[in-house]
Design an enzyme around this catalytic site. Structure first.
Site, PDB file in Angstrom:
ATOM      1  N   CYS A 166      24.085  43.294  38.395  1.00 17.50           N
ATOM      2  CA  CYS A 166      25.500  42.955  38.559  1.00 17.50           C
ATOM      3  C   CYS A 166      25.746  41.700  37.709  1.00 17.50           C
ATOM      4  CB  CYS A 166      25.761  42.693  40.046  1.00 17.50           C
ATOM      5  SG  CYS A 166      27.431  42.138  40.374  1.00 17.50           S
ATOM      6  N   CYS A 218      37.121  32.588  37.797  1.00 18.08           N
ATOM      7  CA  CYS A 218      38.092  33.676  37.642  1.00 18.08           C
ATOM      8  C   CYS A 218      39.485  33.124  37.913  1.00 18.08           C
ATOM      9  CB  CYS A 218      37.783  34.810  38.611  1.00 18.08           C
ATOM     10  SG  CYS A 218      38.859  36.247  38.366  1.00 18.08           S
ATOM     11  N   CYS A 267      42.169  36.291  43.890  1.00 18.65           N
ATOM     12  CA  CYS A 267      42.183  37.177  45.070  1.00 18.65           C
ATOM     13  C   CYS A 267      41.786  36.331  46.287  1.00 18.65           C
ATOM     14  CB  CYS A 267      41.205  38.332  44.890  1.00 18.65           C
ATOM     15  SG  CYS A 267      41.538  39.296  43.405  1.00 18.65           S
ATOM     16  N   GLY A 296      34.340  36.839  37.625  1.00 25.01           N
ATOM     17  CA  GLY A 296      35.348  36.976  36.585  1.00 25.01           C
ATOM     18  C   GLY A 296      35.893  38.369  36.398  1.00 25.01           C
ATOM     19  N   GLU A 297      36.882  38.470  35.520  1.00 25.02           N
ATOM     20  CA  GLU A 297      37.582  39.722  35.287  1.00 25.02           C
ATOM     21  C   GLU A 297      37.186  40.280  33.911  1.00 25.02           C
ATOM     22  OE1 GLU A 297      39.335  41.999  36.809  1.00 25.02           O
ATOM     23  OE2 GLU A 297      39.616  42.949  34.865  1.00 25.02           O
ATOM     24  N   SER A 320      39.855  47.676  41.594  1.00 24.37           N
ATOM     25  CA  SER A 320      39.859  47.005  42.897  1.00 24.37           C
ATOM     26  C   SER A 320      41.283  47.026  43.456  1.00 24.37           C
ATOM     27  CB  SER A 320      39.370  45.561  42.731  1.00 24.37           C
ATOM     28  OG  SER A 320      38.033  45.555  42.291  1.00 24.37           O
ATOM     29  N   LEU A 321      41.549  47.967  44.335  1.00 20.37           N
ATOM     30  CA  LEU A 321      42.934  48.198  44.777  1.00 20.37           C
ATOM     31  C   LEU A 321      43.278  47.343  46.016  1.00 20.37           C
ATOM     32  CD1 LEU A 321      45.257  49.955  43.770  1.00 20.37           C
ATOM     33  CD2 LEU A 321      44.526  51.722  45.370  1.00 20.37           C
ATOM     34  N   HIS A 322      42.562  47.533  47.085  1.00 20.98           N
ATOM     35  CA  HIS A 322      42.663  46.727  48.322  1.00 20.98           C
ATOM     36  C   HIS A 322      43.955  46.895  49.113  1.00 20.98           C
ATOM     37  CE1 HIS A 322      39.238  45.031  46.414  1.00 20.98           C
ATOM     38  NE2 HIS A 322      39.895  44.207  45.650  1.00 20.98           N
ATOM     39  N   ASN A 349      32.777  40.769  52.925  1.00 16.55           N
ATOM     40  CA  ASN A 349      31.603  39.884  53.030  1.00 16.55           C
ATOM     41  C   ASN A 349      32.104  38.466  53.286  1.00 16.55           C
ATOM     42  OD1 ASN A 349      29.591  41.850  52.388  1.00 16.55           O
ATOM     43  ND2 ASN A 349      30.193  41.709  50.243  1.00 16.55           N
ATOM     44  N   CYS A 391      29.040  41.310  47.061  1.00 19.07           N
ATOM     45  CA  CYS A 391      30.334  41.340  46.371  1.00 19.07           C
ATOM     46  C   CYS A 391      31.211  40.182  46.792  1.00 19.07           C
ATOM     47  CB  CYS A 391      31.105  42.596  46.748  1.00 19.07           C
ATOM     48  SG  CYS A 391      30.412  44.063  46.098  1.00 19.07           S
TER      49      CYS A 391
HETATM   50  N1  SAH Z   1      37.024  40.939  38.882  1.00 17.23           N
HETATM   51  C1  SAH Z   1      36.552  42.266  39.044  1.00 17.23           C
HETATM   52  C2  SAH Z   1      35.059  42.371  39.169  1.00 17.23           C
HETATM   53  C3  SAH Z   1      34.363  41.349  39.990  1.00 17.23           C
HETATM   54  S1  SAH Z   1      34.686  41.377  41.722  1.00 17.23           S
HETATM   55  C4  SAH Z   1      37.240  42.919  40.220  1.00 17.23           C
HETATM   56  O1  SAH Z   1      37.939  42.248  40.966  1.00 17.23           O
HETATM   57  O2  SAH Z   1      37.093  44.125  40.355  1.00 17.23           O
HETATM   58  C5  SAH Z   1      33.710  42.765  42.260  1.00 17.23           C
HETATM   59  C6  SAH Z   1      34.167  43.417  43.574  1.00 17.23           C
HETATM   60  O3  SAH Z   1      33.908  42.551  44.688  1.00 17.23           O
HETATM   61  C7  SAH Z   1      35.668  43.694  43.585  1.00 17.23           C
HETATM   62  O4  SAH Z   1      35.950  44.986  44.041  1.00 17.23           O
HETATM   63  C8  SAH Z   1      36.137  42.654  44.557  1.00 17.23           C
HETATM   64  O5  SAH Z   1      37.343  42.979  45.111  1.00 17.23           O
HETATM   65  C9  SAH Z   1      35.021  42.606  45.548  1.00 17.23           C
HETATM   66  N2  SAH Z   1      35.068  41.430  46.428  1.00 17.23           N
HETATM   67  C10 SAH Z   1      35.566  40.217  46.153  1.00 17.23           C
HETATM   68  N3  SAH Z   1      35.447  39.387  47.227  1.00 17.23           N
HETATM   69  C11 SAH Z   1      34.856  40.112  48.209  1.00 17.23           C
HETATM   70  C12 SAH Z   1      34.440  39.817  49.546  1.00 17.23           C
HETATM   71  N4  SAH Z   1      34.591  38.616  50.079  1.00 17.23           N
HETATM   72  N5  SAH Z   1      33.874  40.811  50.258  1.00 17.23           N
HETATM   73  C13 SAH Z   1      33.667  42.040  49.712  1.00 17.23           C
HETATM   74  N6  SAH Z   1      34.020  42.365  48.462  1.00 17.23           N
HETATM   75  C14 SAH Z   1      34.607  41.416  47.706  1.00 17.23           C
HETATM   76 FE1  SF4 Z   2      38.435  37.545  40.200  1.00 13.41          FE
HETATM   77 FE2  SF4 Z   2      37.501  39.963  40.941  1.00 13.41          FE
HETATM   78 FE3  SF4 Z   2      37.198  37.768  42.532  1.00 13.41          FE
HETATM   79 FE4  SF4 Z   2      39.624  38.851  42.209  1.00 13.41          FE
HETATM   80  S1  SF4 Z   2      37.843  39.823  43.161  1.00 13.41           S
HETATM   81  S2  SF4 Z   2      39.134  36.646  42.143  1.00 13.41           S
HETATM   82  S3  SF4 Z   2      39.513  39.498  40.092  1.00 13.41           S
HETATM   83  S4  SF4 Z   2      36.283  38.100  40.522  1.00 13.41           S
END
Ligand code: SAH
Ligand code: SF4
Length: 349
Positions: free
Chosen positions: A112, A119, A123, A168-169, A223-225, A299, A342
């Site tokens: 990973c 970033c 989020c 990061g993105e 990453s929709l959420h 998480n 994650c």
């Molecule tokens: N920036 C990109 C890739 C990195 S984040 C993105 O947002 O997709 C990778 C994944 O981890 C994303 O799906 C993100 O939403 C998820 N993620 C971020 N914070 C999290 C948390 N506290 N618990 C579980 N998943 C999380």
């Molecule tokens: Fe950045 Fe992905 Fe974390 Fe959102 S979930 S803050 S896009 S790393």
């Protein structure tokens, strides 16, 4: 390549393979020498030019004078009970990023990787976003993450999968991410199958369309959420001014162009987006699409107010999607004791 035209960077991994090939041609050396060097670096895990024993000694010395192999160092390493290993890398400018090696019982060795230092997307449930954004990583820094993680494996094991799901993105740094992935998937690079690479994005239509346009062979995860803008604007601020409809349209285009089914990631936050009504909204949004929903129970991040849903809430959410014939997978926590799961990656251990 970064650096000015007359003074290319010393870091070899910043060089596009074609430019490195040219370096050999310009010295009247055979083309296979460049491939030999790449194989030493990516397949035989040589940490320096002096170890490349089938290269003539003067060439090894010239390479060592002209190039450096590493610009990053391992500042810390931690191992979780489940075998997950996390590295904190220090970059040449003293910034830090984390990357993770995950092993599963199907013999997948997944890495990973981070795309940026921090970033800017913010989020609300993610640790990476908490520290803000510093800069993009370079092609070489992304490749070095792969090499450091590969060195954690026994000699007979190979890396099998890459997920761009670290810090990061990735779609805001495609100019570095795509060349690094090209090396990772090339036969004289790491040789990882293109179908075993996943790019995860917060959902940026422009970047998704660029990937579609390039007919990228990689797997796309969005990453929709949340299925409706009102809620998504709150938990994924990058959604403001973009909107779920535009993201779905871009994802549809990606599927049309590449034929690859898109995954939608959905972090479940107790009481926020995990209720039956949210599942029904998601089912309505995705109905009729060839899509996979990856449910990720939150998480926990210190200092953040969110909670992980109970197993029964997760089961009900999954059942509602199943009733609409939407396929789901649940990503169970890996490495959370060492904050390697994650969303838990930060710039310090
Ligand atoms: N920036 C990109 C890739 C990195 S984040 C993105 O947002 O997709 C990778 C994944 O981890 C994303 O799906 C993100 O939403 C998820 N993620 C971020 N914070 C999290 C948390 N506290 N618990 C579980 N998943 C999380
Ligand atoms: Fe950045 Fe992905 Fe974390 Fe959102 S979930 S803050 S896009 S790393």
């Amino acid at each position: 390549m970064s650096g000015s035209a007359d003074k290319p960077p010393r870091a070899l991994l910043e060089w596009p393979p074609e430019a490195f090939d040219e370096w050999f041609r310009a010295r009247g050396l055979p083309g296979y020498r460049a491939r030999q060097v790449r194989r030493w670096i990516f397949q035989k895990r040589a940490g320096g030019f002096d170890l490349m024993s089938d290269l003539p000694q003067p060439l090894r010395e010239e390479l060592a004078r002209e190039f450096c192999l590493w610009t990053t160092t391992v500042a810390a390493c931690s191992v979780a009970d489940d075998g997950t290993e996390k590295l904190l890398l220090e970059l040449a400018d003293r910034q830090h990023v984390e990357c993770v090696l995950l092993s599963d019982d199907r013999h997948h060795r997944t890495i990973c990787l981070s795309a940026q230092v921090g970033c800017a997307m913010g989020c609300v449930f993610c640790a990476t976003g908490l520290d803000g954004f510093e800069r993009n990583l370079t092609r070489g820094e992304i490749l070095e993450q792969m090499l450091h993680l590969q060195r954690l494996l026994p000699a007979e094991e190979r890396l099998s999968n890459i997920v761009m799901m670290g810090m990061g993105e990735p779609l805001l740094n495609l100019d570095a991410v795509l060349p690094a992935l090209e090396t990772a998937t090339s036969p004289d690079g790491l040789g990882i199958g293109v179908r075993r690479v996943t790019i995860s994005t917060v959902g940026l239509p422009k970047g998704i369309l660029r990937l579609a346009e390039l007919n990228c062979p990689y797997h796309l995860a969005v990453s929709l959420h949340a299925a409706v803008d009102e809620l998504r604007n709150q938990i994924v601020p990058a959604n403001r001014g973009v909107g779920v409809a535009a993201i779905l349209a871009a994802a549809d285009e990606y599927f049309k162009k590449t034929g690859r089914r898109v995954t939608f990631e959905y972090v479940l936050l107790a009481g926020v987006n995990d209720q039956p009504g949210h599942a029904r909204e998601l089912a309505r949004l995705l109905r009729g699409r060839n899509a996979l929903v990856n449910l990720i129970p939150y998480n926990p991040i210190p200092d953040l107010p969110y909670r992980t849903p109970s197993p029964s809430v997760l089961a009900e959410f999954t059942a509602i999607l199943a009733q609409s014939h939407i396929q789901t997978a649940t990503r169970y926590r890996k490495g959370d004791r060492i904050a390697a799961a994650c969303g838990q990656l930060r710039r310090t251990m």
